[in-house]
Design an enzyme around this catalytic site. Structure first.
Site, PDB file in Angstrom:
ATOM      1  NE  ARG A  77      40.094  42.946  50.846  1.00 54.66           N
ATOM      2  CZ  ARG A  77      39.335  42.505  51.381  1.00 54.66           C
ATOM      3  NH1 ARG A  77      39.340  42.212  52.917  1.00 54.66           N
ATOM      4  NH2 ARG A  77      38.190  42.041  50.703  1.00 54.66           N
ATOM      5  CB  THR A  78      41.621  47.642  45.513  1.00 53.74           C
ATOM      6  OG1 THR A  78      42.065  46.010  45.555  1.00 53.74           O
ATOM      7  CG2 THR A  78      42.714  48.271  44.464  1.00 53.74           C
TER       8      THR A  78
ATOM      9  CE  LYS B 164      22.369  60.680  32.971  1.00 57.01           C
ATOM     10  NZ  LYS B 164      22.718  62.547  33.246  1.00 57.01           N
TER      11      LYS B 164
ATOM     12  NE  ARG C 235      39.271  46.111  41.558  1.00 56.54           N
ATOM     13  CZ  ARG C 235      39.300  45.561  42.598  1.00 56.54           C
ATOM     14  NH1 ARG C 235      38.239  45.198  43.273  1.00 56.54           N
ATOM     15  NH2 ARG C 235      40.569  45.313  43.102  1.00 56.54           N
TER      16      ARG C 235
ATOM     17  CG  HIS D 262      44.606  43.264  41.318  1.00 53.61           C
ATOM     18  ND1 HIS D 262      44.940  44.745  41.562  1.00 53.61           N
ATOM     19  CD2 HIS D 262      43.732  42.988  42.357  1.00 53.61           C
ATOM     20  CE1 HIS D 262      44.446  44.952  42.529  1.00 53.61           C
ATOM     21  NE2 HIS D 262      43.562  44.111  43.163  1.00 53.61           N
TER      22      HIS D 262
END
Ligand code: NCD
Length: 304
Positions: free
Chosen positions: A54-55, A84, A105, A133
């Protein structure tokens, strides 16, 4: 004068700032349908070092509805950070040369603040570890205001994983700026962080902690349920000990007020029974759409 250079924490916002975002979100309801060119030529980078449905997609949908463009990654395995060993600072110094805003995120607490320190372009925190959040909290407030027509005066239960759940941390901090009553309902091992309880109490909120889901759903306007954050437990045996303890079934819905609502940031696992979805109290899929208009508002204000 409203300024939003970055959006890292709810603590970056005053109540007035939050009200501007909620009012702008309401104005975006029509723009979301009609579409606009407001952010035409702007590029949003989505850097998702952790899973999301969703985000990320609602941020992308929001940017596209405003006429902007999007690029990014949702699987760190395909990036130099994952494959890497590139540092977060170097990833940010690279992406800022490709885009006009970063939505990130990351699994580490503090990661969004670090990214903002290195970035010359605005950074929006889309979830930093178990910490915060903030854009979810804004869409939660917008949902409450839209569905209940007010926030002040309500009684709101925050339920489930209050220890590792970043959405309830940001929402708890945001509700501290309102005049609400709070019930906190969690298994003993997953109680809300004392710092956030202190913040709520110092702001004058009436806060009570309860031990059962029955107490959490009775006599409240909003039940905000959350998933036990399995991925954040240092020891899986601790997760096994608490999983399934707090669940909303038709039995619990029967104890709720008729006009009360159930919200959930989603995804859910088993903490809300599928049978509950058909009840009038279940509003979590309506809540999902509010993520689009709230994120349209945030992007619009970041660039204004
Ligand atoms: C939440 C998250 O990522 O913190 N999801 C979301 O953004 N809607 C909640 C969760 O994962 O349980």
């Amino acid at each position: 004068m409203f300024e939003l250079p970055n959006l890292i924490s709810i603590h970056d916002l005053s109540r007035q700032d939050i009200e501007v975002i909620l009012d702008t979100s309401a104005k975006m309801e029509l723009v979301a349908v009609e579409r606009s060119k407001e952010l035409s030529g702007k590029i949003m980078a989505t850097l998702f070092f952790e899973p999301s449905t969703r985000t990320r997609l609602s941020f992308e949908s929001a940017m596209l509805r405003l006429g902007g463009s999007v690029l990014g990654f949702a699987d760190i395995g395909v990036t130099s950070a994952g494959g890497k060993g590139e540092t977060l600072a170097d990833t940010i110094r690279t992406v800022e040369r490709y885009a006009d805003v970063i939505v990130m995120r990351h699994p580490l607490d503090g990661s969004a603040r670090v990214a903002a320190e290195f970035s010359k372009i605005p950074v929006i925190n889309a979830g930093s570890g178990a910490e915060e959040h903030p854009t979810q909290a804004l869409l939660d407030l917008y949902s409450i205001r839209k569905m209940m027509r007010r926030i002040d005066g309500l009684t709101i239960s925050l339920c489930g994983d209050l220890k590792y759940g970043r959405t309830v941390h940001s929402l708890g901090m945001a509700l501290s700026k309102y005049d609400v009553k709070i019930k906190l309902a969690a298994p003993e091992a997953l109680r809300m962080k004392p710092a956030i309880i202190d913040e709520m109490k110092k702001s004058g909120l009436d806060v009570v902690e309860v031990d059962t889901i029955e107490e959490a759903v009775r006599d409240v306007d909003v039940v905000y349920m959350t998933r036990i954050q399995k991925e954040r437990f240092p020891d899986i045996r601790e997760y096994d000990a608490v999983k399934g303890e707090f669940r909303i079934t038709l039995h619990e819905v029967g104890m709720m007020r008729n006009d009360a609502i159930i919200l959930h940031p989603l995804p859910r696992v088993d903490e809300i029974d599928a049978e509950v979805d058909a009840t009038p109290q279940a509003r979590y899929f309506d809540q999902v759409y509010n993520g689009v208009v709230t994120r349209m508002a945030i992007l619009s204000l970041i660039f204004s």
